[in-house]
Design an enzyme around this catalytic site. Structure first.
Site, mmCIF file in Angstrom:
data_model
loop_
_atom_site.group_PDB
_atom_site.id
_atom_site.type_symbol
_atom_site.label_atom_id
_atom_site.label_comp_id
_atom_site.label_asym_id
_atom_site.label_seq_id
_atom_site.Cartn_x
_atom_site.Cartn_y
_atom_site.Cartn_z
ATOM 1 N N ARG A 101 0.835 -1.198 0.000
ATOM 2 C CA ARG A 101 0.000 0.000 0.000
ATOM 3 C C ARG A 101 0.872 1.251 0.000
ATOM 4 O O ARG A 101 1.915 1.304 0.674
ATOM 5 C CB ARG A 101 -0.886 -0.005 1.245
ATOM 6 C CG ARG A 101 -1.896 1.138 1.356
ATOM 7 C CD ARG A 101 -2.929 1.092 0.268
ATOM 8 N NE ARG A 101 -4.126 1.888 0.609
ATOM 9 C CZ ARG A 101 -5.013 2.285 -0.284
ATOM 10 N NH1 ARG A 101 -4.855 1.991 -1.566
ATOM 11 N NH2 ARG A 101 -6.077 2.968 0.096
ATOM 12 N N THR A 388 -9.458 -0.374 -9.897
ATOM 13 C CA THR A 388 -8.665 -1.470 -9.334
ATOM 14 C C THR A 388 -8.734 -2.720 -10.227
ATOM 15 O O THR A 388 -9.445 -2.759 -11.220
ATOM 16 C CB THR A 388 -9.135 -1.756 -7.884
ATOM 17 O OG1 THR A 388 -9.201 -0.526 -7.160
ATOM 18 C CG2 THR A 388 -8.199 -2.681 -7.150
ATOM 19 N N GLN A 425 -3.992 7.556 -4.505
ATOM 20 C CA GLN A 425 -4.444 6.779 -3.352
ATOM 21 C C GLN A 425 -4.635 7.598 -2.080
ATOM 22 O O GLN A 425 -5.370 7.171 -1.176
ATOM 23 C CB GLN A 425 -3.445 5.646 -3.068
ATOM 24 C CG GLN A 425 -3.367 4.595 -4.151
ATOM 25 C CD GLN A 425 -4.559 3.658 -4.178
ATOM 26 O OE1 GLN A 425 -5.560 3.911 -3.527
ATOM 27 N NE2 GLN A 425 -4.459 2.588 -4.942
ATOM 28 N N ASP A 428 -7.959 8.125 -0.408
ATOM 29 C CA ASP A 428 -8.596 7.115 0.435
ATOM 30 C C ASP A 428 -8.504 7.463 1.915
ATOM 31 O O ASP A 428 -9.102 6.776 2.752
ATOM 32 C CB ASP A 428 -7.966 5.741 0.192
ATOM 33 C CG ASP A 428 -8.532 5.053 -1.036
ATOM 34 O OD1 ASP A 428 -9.507 5.568 -1.608
ATOM 35 O OD2 ASP A 428 -7.996 4.002 -1.439
ATOM 36 N N SER A 452 -7.865 1.013 2.846
ATOM 37 C CA SER A 452 -8.304 0.464 1.568
ATOM 38 C C SER A 452 -9.499 -0.450 1.803
ATOM 39 O O SER A 452 -9.852 -0.768 2.947
ATOM 40 C CB SER A 452 -7.161 -0.327 0.930
ATOM 41 O OG SER A 452 -7.592 -1.054 -0.194
ATOM 42 N N SER A 453 -10.117 -0.876 0.708
ATOM 43 C CA SER A 453 -11.146 -1.917 0.771
ATOM 44 C C SER A 453 -10.734 -3.165 0.003
ATOM 45 O O SER A 453 -11.519 -4.105 -0.120
ATOM 46 C CB SER A 453 -12.463 -1.390 0.197
ATOM 47 O OG SER A 453 -12.983 -0.353 0.988
ATOM 48 N N GLY A 474 -13.579 -2.470 -7.323
ATOM 49 C CA GLY A 474 -14.905 -1.920 -7.071
ATOM 50 C C GLY A 474 -15.014 -0.946 -5.919
ATOM 51 O O GLY A 474 -16.106 -0.776 -5.374
ATOM 52 N N GLY A 475 -13.913 -0.303 -5.501
ATOM 53 C CA GLY A 475 -14.015 0.633 -4.385
ATOM 54 C C GLY A 475 -14.458 -0.081 -3.120
ATOM 55 O O GLY A 475 -14.149 -1.257 -2.901
#
Length: 568
Positions: A101, A388, A425, A428, A452-453, A474-475
């Site tokens: 990340r 993503t 990023q 987020d 993040s998801s 997909g967020g």
């Protein structure tokens, strides 16, 4: 032998000729006895399979897949972004979690996304340009995983991507559609030259797109390792582009890039029925939240329900709503925030949360659970728009990779360097750093990783043998997409492609979102009768999964995108 160019032309021709709904009806699970790759583009899947056929490991294949995806699916992921990788070692039967990340620059402060008046900036005002670019993590993470689990030389893993960048590849229908619909992509000269014709129109479907700049970047990384990216002229070019990005420059500098470290973390795992489900720990919220949803549903008998019966939809939505309440309050970068993961995933706690659900009525309000260690922080909202990519891989030795990768928004920051796009990023993070004077857990801090998801998953059976790998773009809806697919395979005994094809239903609190143009619209009235606030929306998941049984491997790819599963 599988021919990369022939396969790509064939897939593009099929996609042009038939709508995705028709493809979904015709497509079934793909079988392989020895090895398999499921990825979001035929060229990427073929490149990964080529590495496996040469005796490469699942991690070797992942490097090749990611490099080709960066080229052919630039809107979604690449070396300008970050990723999370789960690895299952078939010998030790252990799962490792690799954290790639991005991190906030050392100069970043909690007011990074506040306008002069103190209110949060508009989302696209924040992301287009350099402001939201974090220190890039994909390459350091892949290099670390390759050091631990690679078999082929690092330099060999870039050949397919370099060849395609030099010789060109056909623009796919999805890439054309996204270029055409993006109002920000022409903001910067290099990006505009790459994605548009001289007359300003988007590159047409089938246009052979070459990227010599990216080929040169990959040559340098292949020969010099990740250091060739994180130090020297490439790092200087990235930092310069970020800090001179029009009217929205960023803070990232060469020192931030050079200092980036990928991390190996312990996966989060939980029991679901007779399986062990493992995923990524924080800083992604995905693994913990998926496990919370499953842990709550563990108390139900979903197997007695048909797929997406009104009762099943009700319980999945309520479990998700509870889990998202905890997500907003507690999940952030564990190096900065004390996160009660064990308490959030404890059977006793999840049973208590399940007991809040009633069979015939949706909850009017859902509060996060209360844990003493987090009384000093509060929940904060973030905007995560769907982009993503995800891919799943099994090699000849039975080792598995489940990797989700992202540059965040579609086409990221729209800033391009060396033939690749830079991430956005940092959006987020929570734009608002405090609520009622109490700090938000996911606020911006120097060196911190934004929540993040992304939810790459690997599932083992009761004897710790590989059973399933999956994940999705997909967020923040990723969490619901992944949970749906797991429930489809384990509870409803669907083959992997049918589980992926199931309509998506997501509750992130308070609304229950139903995928448009699917049979789920037929149960909307039943959910409304239970008190659900509903909304019917398109949901372009990109699930890519592999399931193992006694005969071999079954792969599936989401018909909502352009993916494919390939194997031998």
């Amino acid at each position: 032998m599988f021919n990369l160019r022939h396969a790509t032309g064939l897939i593009v021709a099929i996609l042009i000729a038939a709508p995705l709904s028709a493809l979904a009806a015709e497509r079934g699970s793909v079988f392989a006895e020895r090895r398999m790759v499921s990825a979001a583009n035929p060229l990427a899947a073929a490149a990964g399979l080529k590495i496996l056929r040469r005796g490469g490991s699942a991690v070797d294949s992942a490097v090749a897949v990611q490099m080709v995806l960066n080229l052919v699916e630039p809107q979604s992921s690449g070396i300008g972004g970050g990723a999370f990788l789960l690895h299952f070692d078939a010998g030790s039967r252990e799962i490792s979690a690799y954290d790639g990340r991005e991190t906030a620059p050392a100069a970043a402060t909690e007011d990074l996304f506040l306008a002069p008046a103190g209110e949060p900036m508009g989302f696209f005002d924040a992301l287009v340009g350099g402001r939201a670019v974090g220190a890039l993590g994909v390459l350091r993470m892949l290099e670390l995983a390759h050091e631990h689990h690679g078999k082929l030389p690092w330099a060999d893993l870039f050949a397919s991507a370099i060849d395609l960048a030099e010789q060109g590849f056909p623009v796919s229908p999805r890439l054309h559609m996204l270029i055409s619909g993006d109002r920000y992509l022409a903001t910067y000269p290099e990006t505009r030259r790459y994605f548009f014709l001289d007359d300003g129109t988007a590159l047409p479907v089938g246009h052979i797109l070459k990227n010599p700049a990216f080929a040169e970047t990959l040559h340098r990384i292949a020969n010099g390792g990740a250091d060739a990216f994180y130090e020297g002229s490439l790092a200087r070019s990235i930092a310069f582009a970020v800090r001179t990005a029009g009217d929205n420059p960023g803070l990232l500098n060469e020192t931030d890039i050079a200092a980036y470290e990928a991390k190996v973390r312990d996966p989060v795992c939980g029991r679901y029925r007779w399986h062990e489900v493992c995923s990524m720990p924080p800083p992604t919220s995905g693994g913990t939240t998926v496990l919370q949803i499953l842990g709550i549903l563990q108390n139900t008998n979903l197997a007695d329900e048909r797929p997406w019966s009104p009762r099943a939809a009700h319980y999945v939505a309520e479990a998700s709503r509870i889990a998202f309440a905890d997500r907003g309050m507690y999940l952030a970068d564990p190096d900065f925030v004390d996160i009660p993961v064990d308490q959030l995933l404890s059977h006793r706690y999840l049973r208590q949360r399940y007991n809040q659900i009633t069979d015939d009525r949706s909850m009017e309000a859902v509060a996060p659970g209360k844990f003493q260690q987090r009384s000093d922080l509060t929940a904060g909202a973030t905007i995560e728009l769907p982009s993503t990519t995800h891919f799943s891989i099994v090699d000849d030795d039975g080792n598995v990779v489940s990797m989700t990768s992202s540059i965040e928004n579609v086409f990221g920051s729209r800033v391009m360097v060396g033939g690749f796009l830079l991430n956005n990023q940092l959006t987020d993070f929570s734009f608002r750093p405090q609520r009622d004077g109490v700090p938000v857990a996911n606020r911006v801090e120097a060196g911190k990783r934004p929540r993040s998801s992304m939810s790459p998953v690997i599932i083992l059976d009761a004897r710790k043998r590989f059973r399933m790998a999956t994940g999705s773009p997909g967020g923040s809806r990723i969490i619901g997409f992944v949970a749906k697919t797991i429930v489809g395979v384990i509870d409803w005994n669907l083959d992997v492609q049918s589980a992926i094809d199931l309509p998506n239903l997501v509750n992130r609190g308070p609304r229950t979102e139903i995928e448009a143009d699917t049979f789920l619209a037929d149960i909307e009235s039943a959910l409304v009768a239970r008190g659900h606030q509903t909304r019917i929306v398109p949901m372009a998941s990109g699930l890519h999964a592999i399931v193992a049984d006694r005969t071999g491997y079954w792969g599936g790819a989401d018909p909502r995108r352009e993916g494919i599963a390939l194997g031998d």
